[in-house]
Design a protein around this motif. Structure first.
Motif, PDB file in Angstrom:
ATOM      1  N   UNK A 104      63.425  66.815  35.495  1.00  0.00           N
ATOM      2  CA  UNK A 104      64.678  66.059  35.436  1.00  0.00           C
ATOM      3  C   UNK A 104      64.448  64.589  35.744  1.00  0.00           C
ATOM      4  N   UNK A 105      63.498  64.294  36.633  1.00  0.00           N
ATOM      5  CA  UNK A 105      63.166  62.898  36.932  1.00  0.00           C
ATOM      6  C   UNK A 105      62.574  62.224  35.701  1.00  0.00           C
ATOM      7  N   UNK A 106      61.666  62.906  35.035  1.00  0.00           N
ATOM      8  CA  UNK A 106      61.032  62.332  33.841  1.00  0.00           C
ATOM      9  C   UNK A 106      62.055  62.086  32.734  1.00  0.00           C
ATOM     10  N   UNK A 107      62.968  63.031  32.518  1.00  0.00           N
ATOM     11  CA  UNK A 107      63.986  62.848  31.476  1.00  0.00           C
ATOM     12  C   UNK A 107      64.878  61.644  31.788  1.00  0.00           C
ATOM     13  N   UNK A 108      65.248  61.500  33.048  1.00  0.00           N
ATOM     14  CA  UNK A 108      66.103  60.376  33.433  1.00  0.00           C
ATOM     15  C   UNK A 108      65.374  59.053  33.247  1.00  0.00           C
ATOM     16  N   UNK A 109      64.118  58.997  33.664  1.00  0.00           N
ATOM     17  CA  UNK A 109      63.357  57.760  33.520  1.00  0.00           C
ATOM     18  C   UNK A 109      63.180  57.383  32.052  1.00  0.00           C
ATOM     19  N   UNK A 138      52.718  55.111  30.471  1.00  0.00           N
ATOM     20  CA  UNK A 138      52.212  54.110  29.523  1.00  0.00           C
ATOM     21  C   UNK A 138      53.127  53.928  28.320  1.00  0.00           C
ATOM     22  N   UNK A 139      53.548  55.040  27.710  1.00  0.00           N
ATOM     23  CA  UNK A 139      54.396  54.931  26.510  1.00  0.00           C
ATOM     24  C   UNK A 139      55.712  54.236  26.825  1.00  0.00           C
ATOM     25  N   UNK A 140      56.337  54.609  27.943  1.00  0.00           N
ATOM     26  CA  UNK A 140      57.601  53.971  28.333  1.00  0.00           C
ATOM     27  C   UNK A 140      57.402  52.476  28.565  1.00  0.00           C
ATOM     28  N   UNK A 141      56.334  52.164  29.291  1.00  0.00           N
ATOM     29  CA  UNK A 141      56.075  50.771  29.638  1.00  0.00           C
ATOM     30  C   UNK A 141      55.803  49.936  28.396  1.00  0.00           C
ATOM     31  N   UNK A 185      55.040  49.343  53.817  1.00  0.00           N
ATOM     32  CA  UNK A 185      56.380  49.007  54.250  1.00  0.00           C
ATOM     33  C   UNK A 185      57.406  48.910  53.147  1.00  0.00           C
ATOM     34  N   UNK A 186      57.082  49.392  51.948  1.00  0.00           N
ATOM     35  CA  UNK A 186      58.091  49.357  50.888  1.00  0.00           C
ATOM     36  C   UNK A 186      58.300  50.759  50.324  1.00  0.00           C
ATOM     37  N   UNK A 187      59.474  50.955  49.748  1.00  0.00           N
ATOM     38  CA  UNK A 187      59.861  52.285  49.281  1.00  0.00           C
ATOM     39  C   UNK A 187      59.513  52.466  47.811  1.00  0.00           C
ATOM     40  N   UNK A 188      59.482  53.721  47.379  1.00  0.00           N
ATOM     41  CA  UNK A 188      59.247  54.026  45.972  1.00  0.00           C
ATOM     42  C   UNK A 188      60.584  53.954  45.230  1.00  0.00           C
ATOM     43  N   UNK A 189      60.653  53.097  44.217  1.00  0.00           N
ATOM     44  CA  UNK A 189      61.895  52.939  43.476  1.00  0.00           C
ATOM     45  C   UNK A 189      61.628  52.313  42.120  1.00  0.00           C
ATOM     46  N   UNK A 190      62.557  52.520  41.214  1.00  0.00           N
ATOM     47  CA  UNK A 190      62.548  51.849  39.921  1.00  0.00           C
ATOM     48  C   UNK A 190      63.977  51.367  39.660  1.00  0.00           C
ATOM     49  N   UNK A 191      64.129  50.085  39.382  1.00  0.00           N
ATOM     50  CA  UNK A 191      65.448  49.503  39.115  1.00  0.00           C
ATOM     51  C   UNK A 191      65.521  49.066  37.658  1.00  0.00           C
ATOM     52  N   UNK A 192      66.607  49.427  36.997  1.00  0.00           N
ATOM     53  CA  UNK A 192      66.795  49.108  35.587  1.00  0.00           C
ATOM     54  C   UNK A 192      67.961  48.126  35.426  1.00  0.00           C
ATOM     55  N   UNK A 193      67.653  46.918  34.959  1.00  0.00           N
ATOM     56  CA  UNK A 193      68.665  45.903  34.630  1.00  0.00           C
ATOM     57  C   UNK A 193      69.596  45.586  35.799  1.00  0.00           C
TER      58      UNK A 193
END
Length: 320
Positions: A104-109, A138-141, A185-193
């Motif tokens: 589900x994480x991969x589909x959302x990303x 890689x493909x997404x990026x 000291x930083x969290x794992x995250x991905x921010x879109x727009x």
């Protein structure tokens, strides 16, 4: 006047007006539709009542306004449903959405990446990334970069020692991505727009949380920007000088965590390395400062905090 219509050449001459003045007056009356042509050749004209002249003058303006109104109505019919549909869709989306597992994480990303238009921010603590994860990303990026989406990524310093991660960074950097490294000291995250943030769920690294709440998203993006300013560029080819610098920064971060009393396991997790690699770094630090035990090391480090210089040849092992 003996005729109902007149030709310009037949206009009576006035005692105090010359030919040019008469011709100008004739043109003025014709422009105001007070003289209307009687034939296709426009050789003879007849007087027209003022109300008919006004109607003739404003008719083109009315037609133009009607065409503009029709065009506006057409655009409204085309665009408003699209906007309302998009707004309704956004309002239906939850502010917080749980993604319970890796699929589900991969589909959302994949969906968020395909919809991204401006910028994607990624912070990936934990040191080296697995090759299967890099291949998937890689493909997404590549697709986002080719669309002109700006991409910025944060890794930990220890990721620089991993060949797979370094190769991935070399490829995406060549496509326009920006990559930097930081100690911990930083969290794992991905921010879109700046509208959606995907963060790791606490206690379950295989699950994630999608955040759409504007204040929370803004806070996460601001935190990333602060970390980005403190980070160093990821060197594609890690030379000896850079390796020593990274090793020294790693030891400085470990010392800070030792002073805080953190265990080997916690330090290793926060530094993005294995416990064995962490213990090897700690052993070198203890040897350098002459500590006989962890308690003694903690005492010495607190006593000399800010005045210690721990530097040696780089340990290029990074992660075991």
């Amino acid at each position: 006047m003996e005729h109902a219509d007149v030709c310009r050449d037949e206009l009576p001459r006035l005692d105090d007006a010359d030919t040019e003045d008469v011709a100008a007056a004739f043109r003025s009356l014709a422009e105001r539709r007070l003289l209307m042509p009687m034939s296709a050749e426009n050789r003879r004209y007849a007087a027209a009542p003022p109300d008919a002249a006004v109607e003739a003058l404003i008719r083109p303006l009315v037609q133009q306004a009607r065409r503009a109104q029709n065009a506006a109505d057409r655009l409204r019919r085309e665009l408003v449903p699209v906007y309302e549909s998009a707004l309704e869709r956004r309002l239906r989306q939850p502010l917080f959405e749980e993604l319970p597992d890796v699929p589900s994480v991969r589909r959302a990303l994949e969906r968020f990446a395909a919809e991204a238009e401006r910028e994607v921010l990624t912070s990936q603590p934990g040191g080296a990334r697995k090759e299967e994860v890099l291949r998937e990303a890689m493909d997404r990026t590549e697709a986002m970069l080719q669309r002109g989406v700006r991409m910025r990524t944060l890794y930990q310093h220890t990721a620089q020692y991993n060949p797979g991660t370094a190769a991935y960074v070399e490829i995406v950097s060549g496509l326009g991505a920006e990559v930097r490294t930081l100690g911990e000291g930083f969290m794992r995250m991905i921010a879109f727009d700046g509208e959606i943030v995907v963060i790791e769920q606490k206690g379950n690294p295989k699950a994630a949380l999608v955040v759409r709440e504007p204040s929370v998203v803004s806070f996460a993006v601001a935190a990333f920007e602060l970390m980005w300013l403190q980070a160093d560029p990821f060197p594609v080819n890690l030379g000896r000088a850079q390796a020593i610098q990274v090793s020294d920064k790693t030891k400085e971060d470990i010392i800070r965590l030792l002073i805080q009393g953190e265990s080997d396991k916690v330090i290793a997790r926060r530094m993005g390395m294995t416990v064995r690699t962490c213990q090897r770094h700690i052993a070198k630090i203890m040897e350098r400062i002459g500590a006989k035990s962890r308690v003694h090391a903690g005492y010495l480090l607190r006593e000399h905090e800010g005045n210690l210089v721990i530097s040696d040849s780089p340990d290029r092992s990074g992660n075991d």
